[in-house]
Structures are given as structure tokens and as C-alpha cells.
Design a protein around this motif. Structure first.
Motif, PDB file in Angstrom:
ATOM      1  N   PRO A  50       0.836  -1.215   0.000  1.00  0.00           N
ATOM      2  CA  PRO A  50       0.000   0.000   0.000  1.00  0.00           C
ATOM      3  C   PRO A  50       0.865   1.258   0.000  1.00  0.00           C
ATOM      4  O   PRO A  50       1.914   1.308   0.647  1.00  0.00           O
ATOM      5  CB  PRO A  50      -0.787  -0.116   1.309  1.00  0.00           C
ATOM      6  CG  PRO A  50      -0.756  -1.565   1.653  1.00  0.00           C
ATOM      7  CD  PRO A  50       0.546  -2.080   1.153  1.00  0.00           C
ATOM      8  N   ASN A  51       0.415   2.278  -0.718  1.00  0.00           N
ATOM      9  CA  ASN A  51       1.182   3.526  -0.822  1.00  0.00           C
ATOM     10  C   ASN A  51       1.280   4.264   0.503  1.00  0.00           C
ATOM     11  O   ASN A  51       2.245   4.986   0.751  1.00  0.00           O
ATOM     12  CB  ASN A  51       0.539   4.453  -1.867  1.00  0.00           C
ATOM     13  CG  ASN A  51       0.685   3.914  -3.278  1.00  0.00           C
ATOM     14  OD1 ASN A  51       1.664   3.246  -3.588  1.00  0.00           O
ATOM     15  ND2 ASN A  51      -0.289   4.203  -4.122  1.00  0.00           N
ATOM     16  N   ASN A  52       0.274   4.094   1.351  1.00  0.00           N
ATOM     17  CA  ASN A  52       0.196   4.913   2.569  1.00  0.00           C
ATOM     18  C   ASN A  52       0.841   4.256   3.793  1.00  0.00           C
ATOM     19  O   ASN A  52       0.668   4.729   4.911  1.00  0.00           O
ATOM     20  CB  ASN A  52      -1.265   5.246   2.881  1.00  0.00           C
ATOM     21  CG  ASN A  52      -2.105   3.983   3.098  1.00  0.00           C
ATOM     22  OD1 ASN A  52      -1.726   2.900   2.681  1.00  0.00           O
ATOM     23  ND2 ASN A  52      -3.250   4.148   3.746  1.00  0.00           N
ATOM     24  N   ILE A  53       1.558   3.149   3.601  1.00  0.00           N
ATOM     25  CA  ILE A  53       2.209   2.475   4.733  1.00  0.00           C
ATOM     26  C   ILE A  53       3.699   2.315   4.441  1.00  0.00           C
ATOM     27  O   ILE A  53       4.084   1.778   3.400  1.00  0.00           O
ATOM     28  CB  ILE A  53       1.586   1.096   5.013  1.00  0.00           C
ATOM     29  CG1 ILE A  53       0.084   1.237   5.317  1.00  0.00           C
ATOM     30  CG2 ILE A  53       2.287   0.426   6.189  1.00  0.00           C
ATOM     31  CD1 ILE A  53      -0.596  -0.078   5.630  1.00  0.00           C
ATOM     32  N   ASP A  56      -8.351  -5.382  -0.662  1.00  0.00           N
ATOM     33  CA  ASP A  56      -9.121  -4.501  -1.550  1.00  0.00           C
ATOM     34  C   ASP A  56      -8.583  -3.094  -1.324  1.00  0.00           C
ATOM     35  O   ASP A  56      -7.467  -2.927  -0.863  1.00  0.00           O
ATOM     36  CB  ASP A  56     -10.630  -4.612  -1.283  1.00  0.00           C
ATOM     37  CG  ASP A  56     -10.992  -4.336   0.174  1.00  0.00           C
ATOM     38  OD1 ASP A  56     -10.140  -3.785   0.906  1.00  0.00           O
ATOM     39  OD2 ASP A  56     -12.123  -4.666   0.576  1.00  0.00           O
ATOM     40  N   ASP A  57      -9.356  -2.065  -1.657  1.00  0.00           N
ATOM     41  CA  ASP A  57      -8.850  -0.706  -1.510  1.00  0.00           C
ATOM     42  C   ASP A  57      -8.976  -0.182  -0.082  1.00  0.00           C
ATOM     43  O   ASP A  57      -8.612   0.961   0.190  1.00  0.00           O
ATOM     44  CB  ASP A  57      -9.576   0.246  -2.471  1.00  0.00           C
ATOM     45  CG  ASP A  57     -11.091   0.233  -2.271  1.00  0.00           C
ATOM     46  OD1 ASP A  57     -11.646  -0.876  -2.183  1.00  0.00           O
ATOM     47  OD2 ASP A  57     -11.692   1.308  -2.221  1.00  0.00           O
ATOM     48  N   LYS A  58      -9.451  -1.020   0.857  1.00  0.00           N
ATOM     49  CA  LYS A  58      -9.614  -0.576   2.240  1.00  0.00           C
ATOM     50  C   LYS A  58      -8.838  -1.415   3.245  1.00  0.00           C
ATOM     51  O   LYS A  58      -8.411  -0.905   4.269  1.00  0.00           O
ATOM     52  CB  LYS A  58     -11.106  -0.595   2.611  1.00  0.00           C
ATOM     53  CG  LYS A  58     -11.957   0.406   1.839  1.00  0.00           C
ATOM     54  CD  LYS A  58     -13.412   0.295   2.177  1.00  0.00           C
ATOM     55  CE  LYS A  58     -14.077  -0.887   1.506  1.00  0.00           C
ATOM     56  NZ  LYS A  58     -14.125  -0.778   0.047  1.00  0.00           N
ATOM     57  N   GLU A  59      -8.658  -2.708   2.992  1.00  0.00           N
ATOM     58  CA  GLU A  59      -8.079  -3.607   3.983  1.00  0.00           C
ATOM     59  C   GLU A  59      -6.629  -3.963   3.654  1.00  0.00           C
ATOM     60  O   GLU A  59      -6.337  -4.458   2.562  1.00  0.00           O
ATOM     61  CB  GLU A  59      -8.919  -4.883   4.091  1.00  0.00           C
ATOM     62  CG  GLU A  59     -10.316  -4.632   4.633  1.00  0.00           C
ATOM     63  CD  GLU A  59     -11.082  -5.920   4.870  1.00  0.00           C
ATOM     64  OE1 GLU A  59     -10.472  -7.002   4.783  1.00  0.00           O
ATOM     65  OE2 GLU A  59     -12.289  -5.831   5.140  1.00  0.00           O
ATOM     66  N   ASN A  60      -5.737  -3.705   4.620  1.00  0.00           N
ATOM     67  CA  ASN A  60      -4.316  -4.022   4.470  1.00  0.00           C
ATOM     68  C   ASN A  60      -3.967  -5.260   5.293  1.00  0.00           C
ATOM     69  O   ASN A  60      -4.444  -5.424   6.418  1.00  0.00           O
ATOM     70  CB  ASN A  60      -3.463  -2.842   4.950  1.00  0.00           C
ATOM     71  CG  ASN A  60      -3.784  -1.560   4.211  1.00  0.00           C
ATOM     72  OD1 ASN A  60      -3.902  -1.547   2.993  1.00  0.00           O
ATOM     73  ND2 ASN A  60      -3.933  -0.472   4.947  1.00  0.00           N
ATOM     74  N   TYR A  61      -3.119  -6.106   4.736  1.00  0.00           N
ATOM     75  CA  TYR A  61      -2.667  -7.311   5.422  1.00  0.00           C
ATOM     76  C   TYR A  61      -1.140  -7.335   5.410  1.00  0.00           C
ATOM     77  O   TYR A  61      -0.506  -6.679   4.570  1.00  0.00           O
ATOM     78  CB  TYR A  61      -3.209  -8.568   4.729  1.00  0.00           C
ATOM     79  CG  TYR A  61      -4.663  -8.843   5.039  1.00  0.00           C
ATOM     80  CD1 TYR A  61      -5.034  -9.928   5.817  1.00  0.00           C
ATOM     81  CD2 TYR A  61      -5.674  -8.017   4.545  1.00  0.00           C
ATOM     82  CE1 TYR A  61      -6.366 -10.187   6.108  1.00  0.00           C
ATOM     83  CE2 TYR A  61      -7.004  -8.254   4.827  1.00  0.00           C
ATOM     84  CZ  TYR A  61      -7.348  -9.352   5.620  1.00  0.00           C
ATOM     85  OH  TYR A  61      -8.664  -9.595   5.910  1.00  0.00           O
ATOM     86  N   PHE A  74      -1.397   1.374  12.066  1.00  0.00           N
ATOM     87  CA  PHE A  74      -1.048   1.319  10.646  1.00  0.00           C
ATOM     88  C   PHE A  74      -2.172   0.766   9.772  1.00  0.00           C
ATOM     89  O   PHE A  74      -1.967   0.478   8.604  1.00  0.00           O
ATOM     90  CB  PHE A  74       0.217   0.475  10.448  1.00  0.00           C
ATOM     91  CG  PHE A  74       1.445   1.069  11.083  1.00  0.00           C
ATOM     92  CD1 PHE A  74       2.170   2.058  10.427  1.00  0.00           C
ATOM     93  CD2 PHE A  74       1.860   0.660  12.335  1.00  0.00           C
ATOM     94  CE1 PHE A  74       3.295   2.615  11.006  1.00  0.00           C
ATOM     95  CE2 PHE A  74       2.991   1.215  12.931  1.00  0.00           C
ATOM     96  CZ  PHE A  74       3.704   2.199  12.268  1.00  0.00           C
ATOM     97  N   ASN A  75      -3.372   0.627  10.349  1.00  0.00           N
ATOM     98  CA  ASN A  75      -4.547   0.175   9.594  1.00  0.00           C
ATOM     99  C   ASN A  75      -4.308  -1.178   8.926  1.00  0.00           C
ATOM    100  O   ASN A  75      -4.752  -1.423   7.809  1.00  0.00           O
ATOM    101  CB  ASN A  75      -4.935   1.225   8.537  1.00  0.00           C
ATOM    102  CG  ASN A  75      -6.326   0.977   7.973  1.00  0.00           C
ATOM    103  OD1 ASN A  75      -7.203   0.478   8.669  1.00  0.00           O
ATOM    104  ND2 ASN A  75      -6.516   1.307   6.707  1.00  0.00           N
ATOM    105  N   VAL A  76      -3.586  -2.068   9.617  1.00  0.00           N
ATOM    106  CA  VAL A  76      -3.359  -3.422   9.123  1.00  0.00           C
ATOM    107  C   VAL A  76      -4.447  -4.319   9.699  1.00  0.00           C
ATOM    108  O   VAL A  76      -4.529  -4.512  10.917  1.00  0.00           O
ATOM    109  CB  VAL A  76      -1.962  -3.945   9.521  1.00  0.00           C
ATOM    110  CG1 VAL A  76      -1.803  -5.410   9.116  1.00  0.00           C
ATOM    111  CG2 VAL A  76      -0.875  -3.090   8.865  1.00  0.00           C
TER     112      VAL A  76
END
Length: 292
Positions: A215-218, A245-250, A274-276
Motif C-alpha cells: 500500500p502507498n500509505n504504509i 481490496d482498496d480498504k483492507e491491508n494485510y 497502521f490500519n493493518v
């Protein structure tokens, strides 16, 4: 641990109805524009009708993809079906680019082979189209364009078509007043460039997710530094990040440490800071560095 992802910024049942209405009115508008284009002799009006038909298709695909994406995980799709929306975005962004290129070709062809055009029919039909385009754009925006690149792709279809309708109105007016056919060419090319530009942006975004790019934001270095300080971890061997998807980071995290680490606490820290959504963590004792 499974998490409930039913939280949403929009009422999906309501927004699905809005999207369905948007599909129906765009199909009706397409029929109206084709009839108006035939009677007026305006190729740009027919081209705009084709664009509207693609809008209906884009919204329909976005709606179906969201329905599929909401299906829960099963024995064959362990991560669920959320990437159906990304596939829909990929398709819709590709059609944006193709339509933009087609409109440029159509504008040039119309300019090289000018035909008599009834400007009044063009203006009235385009004005009706503009009202419907704006209404459809409003419906798709309310349906979640700010929170889903799938719906955003359909929304951009609608915005670009509203701009195209404005251009057709201006072109029709200038045809009535001055017979300036060159205006149609210039305006159509500008709108087409706008459509292609946004199509490329969405294509790149959906392509990165499907290719499992980070992801670009992490920032992985920021994650490594933060968890090392927070949990006294001696070494972060590797961090792999991807988006479902465009919302969930793993993520997949490998750490070396001589002490026992509270793994649920690490996962909670990554989620909160970090919204992971979830992280697979492997620990390796430092003494085993030489192991194969």
C-alpha cells in the motif's frame, strides 16, 4: 480471528437501489440520445449515447461486484470475494480509456467528414442528458464513491459524461449561431483526455492491488521501527504488505527475538497504528540464525 466488516460509511441496501435506478435511467437516456442523434444528424450525440450506455454498464458491473464482494469467506475463497470489486474497477477503468480514445477518433472523423447538423435537437437532447448525468452522478456518489474505487470508477464515468453533455450543448449552440464545427473537435478531445487520465489512474490503482503491491500509505521502515521500540524486538527480518481490496491491508511479519512476544498485542498495535487488518507473524530465536 474473524472480524466483522459490516461497518460501512453508507447504507448499502439503499445505495444498491440508487445504483439500480441509475442503470435504468442511463439506458433510457441512451435510447433518447440515439434517436436524437439520428434525427439531428449529430455523430457527437450518438457518441455521447455510447458513453451513457457504458455508464449504465459500469454502474451495473459495480453493483454486481459489490454484491459478490459482500459474500463471506468459504472453503475455496479463504479471503472472501472482496477483490471482485477490484476486478470490476479494472474493467471499468479499461473501458474509460477505450471510450476516451474512441471519442477522439470519432471527433476527428466528424471534423474530416462534416455533415449537416440540426443544432436545436442537439442542444435539447444534450440538456436532458446533462440533467440525467448529474442525477446519476449524485446517485453513484451517495452510493459510496468516497469509500470504494469500484463505485468511484462508475462515478467518474458519470462525471465525464456530464462534462461531455455540457460540451455537446455548447457545440450545438455554436453550430446554431456560427456553424463552428471545430469547437466540437476541440472540446471532445479535451474531455477524452480527462476520461483517459482518470481511467489510467484507476487502472494503476486496481492493478497494484491485484499484483499485491505494498500500500502507498504504509511505510515498512516506519512499521519496523515502531514495533521494535514498542515491544523491544531485536530484529525485524522481513515485512510483506499487501491489500485485499482498496480498504483492507494485510501483512506477513518475521521477527527474531530472544524473549517471548505478545503476538496479539503486536497485531493490535499494527491494526490501531497502521490500519493493518490482520498480520501473520513468525518468530525466530536469534540463536537459530545459522539454521537453514
Amino acid at each position: 480471528m474473524a472480524h466483522d466488516h459490516s461497518h460501512s460509511h453508507v447504507d448499502e441496501n439503499q445505495s444498491d437501489k440508487q445504483l439500480a435506478v441509475a442503470v435504468i435511467i442511463n439506458v433510457l437516456l441512451t435510447v433518447t440520445q440515439v434517436i436524437g442523434g439520428i434525427f439531428s444528424g449529430s455523430l457527437s450525440l450518438i457518441a455521447d449515447a455510447l458513453h451513457n450506455l457504458s455508464d449504465a454498464g459500469a454502474i451495473f458491473i459495480a453493483l454486481i461486484a459489490r454484491k459478490i464482494g459482500n459474500k463471506p469467506a468459504d472453503v475455496t475463497h479463504h479471503f472472501g470475494y472482496k477483490r471482485a470489486e477490484i476486478l470490476a474497477t479494472l474493467f471499468n477503468s479499461t473501458t474509460l480509456i477505450i471510450i476516451g480514445l474512441y471519442l477522439i477518433f470519432e471527433a476527428i472523423s466528424s471534423y474530416l467528414n462534416p455533415q449537416p447538423i440540426n443544432g436545436w435537437i442537439v442542444v435539447w437532447v444534450a440538456a436532458i442528458a446533462l440533467v440525467i448525468d448529474l442525477a446519476t452522478a449524485y446517485l453513484t456518489y451517495r452510493a459510496g464513491a468516497n469509500h470504494s474505487i469500484n463505485i468511484k470508477a462508475a462515478f467518474i464515468h458519470n462525471i465525464s459524461d456530464a462534462m461531455a453533455s455540457i460540451v455537446v450543448i455548447i457545440a450545438g449552440t455554436l453550430i446554431i449561431l456560427y456553424q463552428w464545427y471545430i469547437v466540437d473537435l476541440i472540446a471532445t478531445v479535451l474531455i477524452s483526455v480527462y476520461v483517459i487520465y482518470h481511467g489510467i489512474l484507476l487502472l494503476k490503482q486496481s492493478g497494484k492491488i491485484l499484483m499485491q503491491a505494498a500500500p502507498n500509505n504504509i511505510d515498512t521502515h516506519a512499521i519496523s521501527h515502531a514495533i521494535s521500540n514498542e515491544f523491544n524486538i531485536e530484529s525485524v527480518v522481513s515485512i510483506k504488505l499487501w491489500q485485499l481490496d482498496d480498504k483492507e491491508n494485510y501483512c506477513e511479519l518475521v521477527i527474531s527475538t530472544q524473549q517471548t512476544i505478545d503476538l496479539p498485542a503486536v497485531k493490535g498495535f499494527l491494526h490501531d497504528n497502521f490500519n493493518v487488518e490482520n498480520c501473520i507473524i513468525e518468530t525466530r530465536p536469534i540463536a537459530n540464525k545459522s539454521a537453514a
